[in-house]
Design a protein around this motif. Structure first.
Motif, PDB file in Angstrom:
ATOM      1  N   PRO A  61      17.116  12.458 -27.536  1.00  0.00           N
ATOM      2  CA  PRO A  61      17.793  13.223 -28.578  1.00  0.00           C
ATOM      3  C   PRO A  61      18.912  12.440 -29.253  1.00  0.00           C
ATOM      4  CG  PRO A  61      18.724  13.807 -26.481  1.00  0.00           C
ATOM      5  CD  PRO A  61      17.677  12.743 -26.211  1.00  0.00           C
ATOM      6  N   GLY A  62      19.046  11.167 -28.877  1.00  0.00           N
ATOM      7  CA  GLY A  62      20.073  10.347 -29.489  1.00  0.00           C
ATOM      8  C   GLY A  62      21.356  10.294 -28.685  1.00  0.00           C
ATOM      9  N   TRP A  63      22.465  10.364 -29.391  1.00  0.00           N
ATOM     10  CA  TRP A  63      23.794  10.200 -28.821  1.00  0.00           C
ATOM     11  C   TRP A  63      24.117  11.320 -27.828  1.00  0.00           C
ATOM     12  CZ3 TRP A  63      27.332   6.951 -27.728  1.00  0.00           C
ATOM     13  CH2 TRP A  63      28.684   7.288 -27.650  1.00  0.00           C
ATOM     14  N   ASP A  64      24.710  10.937 -26.693  1.00  0.00           N
ATOM     15  CA  ASP A  64      25.082  11.895 -25.650  1.00  0.00           C
ATOM     16  C   ASP A  64      26.392  12.575 -26.046  1.00  0.00           C
ATOM     17  OD1 ASP A  64      25.871  13.267 -23.384  1.00  0.00           O
ATOM     18  OD2 ASP A  64      25.165  11.718 -22.008  1.00  0.00           O
ATOM     19  N   PHE A  83      23.138   0.493 -30.923  1.00  0.00           N
ATOM     20  CA  PHE A  83      22.732   1.727 -30.258  1.00  0.00           C
ATOM     21  C   PHE A  83      21.308   1.631 -29.708  1.00  0.00           C
ATOM     22  CE2 PHE A  83      20.759   5.933 -30.249  1.00  0.00           C
ATOM     23  CZ  PHE A  83      21.662   6.636 -29.458  1.00  0.00           C
ATOM     24  N   GLY A  84      21.158   1.893 -28.425  1.00  0.00           N
ATOM     25  CA  GLY A  84      19.837   1.849 -27.801  1.00  0.00           C
ATOM     26  C   GLY A  84      19.295   0.460 -27.558  1.00  0.00           C
ATOM     27  N   GLY A 107      19.571   9.967 -33.149  1.00  0.00           N
ATOM     28  CA  GLY A 107      19.469   8.572 -32.736  1.00  0.00           C
ATOM     29  C   GLY A 107      18.201   8.264 -31.979  1.00  0.00           C
ATOM     30  N   GLY A 108      17.568   9.275 -31.392  1.00  0.00           N
ATOM     31  CA  GLY A 108      16.291   9.057 -30.715  1.00  0.00           C
ATOM     32  C   GLY A 108      15.187   8.714 -31.701  1.00  0.00           C
ATOM     33  N   LEU A 109      15.181   9.388 -32.838  1.00  0.00           N
ATOM     34  CA  LEU A 109      14.211   9.050 -33.878  1.00  0.00           C
ATOM     35  C   LEU A 109      14.543   7.680 -34.464  1.00  0.00           C
ATOM     36  CD1 LEU A 109      11.896   9.498 -35.785  1.00  0.00           C
ATOM     37  CD2 LEU A 109      13.312  11.079 -37.104  1.00  0.00           C
ATOM     38  N   ASP A 138      22.929   7.156 -39.903  1.00  0.00           N
ATOM     39  CA  ASP A 138      23.108   5.919 -40.661  1.00  0.00           C
ATOM     40  C   ASP A 138      21.891   4.999 -40.638  1.00  0.00           C
ATOM     41  OD1 ASP A 138      23.479   5.342 -37.990  1.00  0.00           O
ATOM     42  OD2 ASP A 138      25.533   4.626 -38.201  1.00  0.00           O
ATOM     43  N   ALA A 139      21.373   4.698 -39.446  1.00  0.00           N
ATOM     44  CA  ALA A 139      20.224   3.795 -39.372  1.00  0.00           C
ATOM     45  C   ALA A 139      19.001   4.395 -40.055  1.00  0.00           C
ATOM     46  CB  ALA A 139      19.911   3.453 -37.912  1.00  0.00           C
TER      47      ALA A 139
END
Length: 259
Positions: A61-64, A83-84, A107-109, A138-139
Motif C-alpha cells: 500500500p506504499g508508505w507506512d 523509496f522501495g 507508493g506500492g503502485l 510524485d513518482a
C-alpha cells in the motif's frame, strides 16, 4: 522479523516484501530493499529479479503511515534507490518482474511501475489515493502519463479512484492477469525465459529506453550510433554479440556469457 525475504535459484532472485499486515514500507524497510536490489544489480551471476508481496491480500500500500505517525519523516533517508529501493536506483540494467498479488496503491503502485513487466493476480486492485490526503503521487505523476493514455493517467491521478486488474490490463498497465494460485509460477516461468537470454542486450535495451525517455529520436539515435551509452558500447564490443551471429548462422541456440 525480516521484512524482506529473498529466494535465489540460478540466475533469478525472488524478493518478497513481507511486513504484515499490509506490506507497507517504512524507512528501515526501504533501506533494506535498496541494499537487496543494489546487490542484485551488482551480482554478475544474477540476471532477473521478481518482486512480490507476502500473503494474498496486499502487494504493497506504499508508505507506512503508522511509522510516519511515530516519527518516520516522509523526506527521510530511504536508502540507495529511493523509496522501495528501485525508483531511483541508478544503472539497473537487468529485467525486473513485479508479481502483484493483491492491493497495490500509492507508493506500492509506484513500486510496481519501477519494474519492467507487471503480472497481476486476478483479484489485484490499484489506486493512487494521495490526492485524497492532500499530497502528490510524485513518482506516478512522472511515470504514469508515459505508460498509459494521458487522459486516463490524469484521471487516476486527479481522482484517486480504484481500478481492478481487468482495467489495468486494458490500459496496458499490466502485461497479464493470472489466477492467484498460478501467479508466482507464471512469474518464474517468465523469469527463466529472460534468464536464458542475452544479458548485455538487456542492459543495452534498458539503457537506451531510459536515455530516450527525455530525448528526441535523433538525439537518442546519435548517442547509440556513436556508442556514447556504456552498455551499448560494451555490447557491440562483446563476445556475446559475435556469438549471436554465429549461433544464427550455425542454426543452434546461443550460449550467452555476459561478456
Amino acid at each position: 522479523m525480516d521484512p524482506i525475504k529473498t529466494r535465489r535459484e540460478g540466475a533469478i532472485l525472488e524478493v518478497t516484501l513481507d511486513r504484515p499486515k499490509a506490506n507497507a514500507i517504512d524507512l528501515a524497510t526501504s533501506r533494506i530493499m535498496g541494499e537487496v536490489f543494489a546487490g542484485f544489480r551488482d551480482d554478475p551471476d544474477l540476471r532477473v529479479a521478481i518482486l512480490t508481496g507476502g500473503g494474498e491480500k496486499f502487494f504493497c500500500p506504499g508508505w507506512d503511515l503508522k511509522a510516519a505517525a511515530d516519527g518516520d519523516a516522509v523526506d527521510g533517508d530511504y536508502g540507495v534507490g529511493g523509496f522501495g529501493g528501485l525508483q531511483e536506483l541508478r544503472n539497473m540494467n537487468k529485467p525486473i518482474i513485479a508479481a502483484v498479488n493483491g492491493i497495490a496503491c500509492g507508493g506500492g503502485l509506484e513500486l510496481a511501475l519501477s519494474a519492467d513487466m507487471i503480472l497481476a493476480a486476478e483479484h489485484a486492485t490499484f489506486a493512487l489515493p494521495e490526492i485524497r490526503s492532500g499530497t502528490v503521487a510524485d513518482a506516478a505523476s512522472v511515470k504514469l502519463p508515459k505508460r498509459i493514455p494521458y487522459h486516463i493517467a490524469m484521471e487516476l491521478l486527479l481522482t484517486g479512484r480504484w481500478f481492478d486488474a481487468t482495467e489495468a490490463n486494458r490500459w496496458g498497465l499490466v502485461n497479464e492477469i493470472i489466477t492467484s494460485d498460478q501467479l508466482m509460477a507464471r512469474a518464474w516461468e517468465l523469469a527463466r525465459l529472460l534468464a536464458s537470454g542475452p544479458p548485455l542486450v538487456y542492459a543495452a535495451i534498458k539503457d537506451i529506453v531510459r536515455d530516450a525517455e527525455d530525448s528526441n529520436f535523433q538525439d537518442a539515435m546519435n548517442r547509440i550510433t556513436k556508442r556514447q551509452l556504456r552498455s551499448v558500447d560494451t555490447l557491440y564490443a562483446s563476445g556475446d554479440q559475435l556469438e549471436g551471429a554465429r549461433a544464427f548462422s550455425e542454426k543452434r541456440d546461443p550460449v550467452w556469457k555476459g561478456k
